[in-house]
Design a protein around this motif. Structure first.
Motif: not given
Length: 355
Positions: A23-28, A81-83, A134-135
């Protein structure tokens, strides 16, 4: 994707769950390795402890049992994620697995934030799964020179590093460690890497030999055969150790440390105690010993990662097993419970690719 899920006491199941997305601001992250921690063992045998019981969601994560477990993880970036622009796909990373409200993330003592919990215990996914989102705040890049199996030990190594910080960040002097289990052994590694003389008191011959073979202890004593406080005084011209570390949650070990450290010395308690210890605190009073607690880590990962990248530590000797996700109970939890002196750190490959 497949994941190890805690449903209840002695009830861990390998299940198919939805694959997360960044998600936004996250890392898969594609999880390469995840260690089984002593906290995981307590949850398996006696939980829920950190895990929110079914029907009682954690106030930050909103999750409750069943949850995906595992918090000692390493892997590679699968998607951003976005950003998120300061990492790249394929980069090696580790996770500082905190669940903390955003307003407390930059506190000096964020490890003591209200309602603090851990990814892989309090929810928000876990490292014993093929992927985790994870954020970005909690993702630490690691140089390619650090093997991903060793990188999985950065989380427990950071626990040991924080204990060193709580001791006053000494870079010289003599340390005595009570217990050479995973945290005791890694504490020895940090202290030796920081320049201290390190001695260990441990009942298990195998564990004593492990810290000696790894080069992280100057000597290791069997307290049934050696008067450890007397030996420390002999080795320090009668003074005693400058710092002591309790890594067993055993009363007599803490009491031994009170005898082994010098007057005005420091003892750091790293153990999670399941009972109220009976200890001769009169010794603490008469020697003006500082007894300090420590929990997890705060601002420790950067230095811990650097120690590995600079070659100050070799963690390979502490990896005593590598298993597949399907074997997590039989070859993981059961081994650590019933044959714990033969194992220091068992790593799990959720995808099986590392085996």
């Amino acid at each position: 994707m497949r994941a190890a899920r805690w449903h209840g006491e002695k009830d861990i199941r390998i299940e198919e769950i939805d694959t997360p997305t960044a998600g936004p601001g996250q890392v898969l992250i594609d999880v390469a390795w995840c260690g089984i921690c002593g906290t995981d063992l307590h949850e398996y045998l006696e939980g829920p402890i950190f895990i929110p019981p079914h029907g009682h969601p954690h106030p930050i994560s909103g999750d409750s049992a069943p949850v995906t477990i595992g918090h000692e993880m390493s892997g590679t970036v699968a998607a951003l994620g976005e950003g998120v622009t300061d990492l790249k796909v394929g980069q090696s990373v580790v996770v500082e697995p905190y669940i903390i409200r955003p307003e407390h993330r930059d506190d000096e003592h964020y490890n003591l934030a209200p309602d603090m919990n851990f990814i892989g215990l309090g929810g928000e996914g876990g490292g014993l799964a093929e992927k985790i989102a994870v954020d970005r705040h909690w993702v630490h890049p690691v140089a390619d020179s650090v093997a991903l199996d060793e990188a999985a030990l950065i989380e427990p190594l950071s626990v040991a590093h924080h204990a060193w910080v709580r001791a006053g960040s000494p870079t010289s002097g003599t340390a005595i460690i009570g217990g050479a289990g995973p945290i005791g052994a890694l504490t020895a590694a940090v202290l030796k890497g920081k320049g201290l003389r390190v001695y260990v008191s441990e009942l298990s011959e195998l564990r004593r030999q492990k810290v000696l073979d790894a080069g992280v202890a100057d000597d290791a004593f069997d307290p049934r055969e050696v008067d450890v406080p007397a030996k420390l005084k002999e080795l320090t011209d009668g003074r005693g150790a400058d710092v002591g570390f309790e890594c067993t949650s055993v009363d007599v070990v803490l009491d031994m440390l009170l005898d082994a450290v010098r007057p005005a010395g420091v003892i750091v308690n790293e153990s999670i105690w399941g009972h109220e210890p009976k200890v001769a605190l009169h010794k603490l009073v008469m020697k003006e010993i500082d007894l300090r607690g420590t929990i997890a880590y705060a601002h420790d990962h950067a230095d811990t990662v650097k120690m590995l990248e600079d070659g100050d530590l070799d963690l390979k000797p502490f990896i005593t097993g590598k298993i597949a996700l399907d074997d997590i109970v039989e070859k993981g939890f059961d081994t650590l419970i019933h044959h714990n002196e033969t194992a220091v750190k068992i790593l799990v490959s959720p995808s099986g690719k590392g085996l």
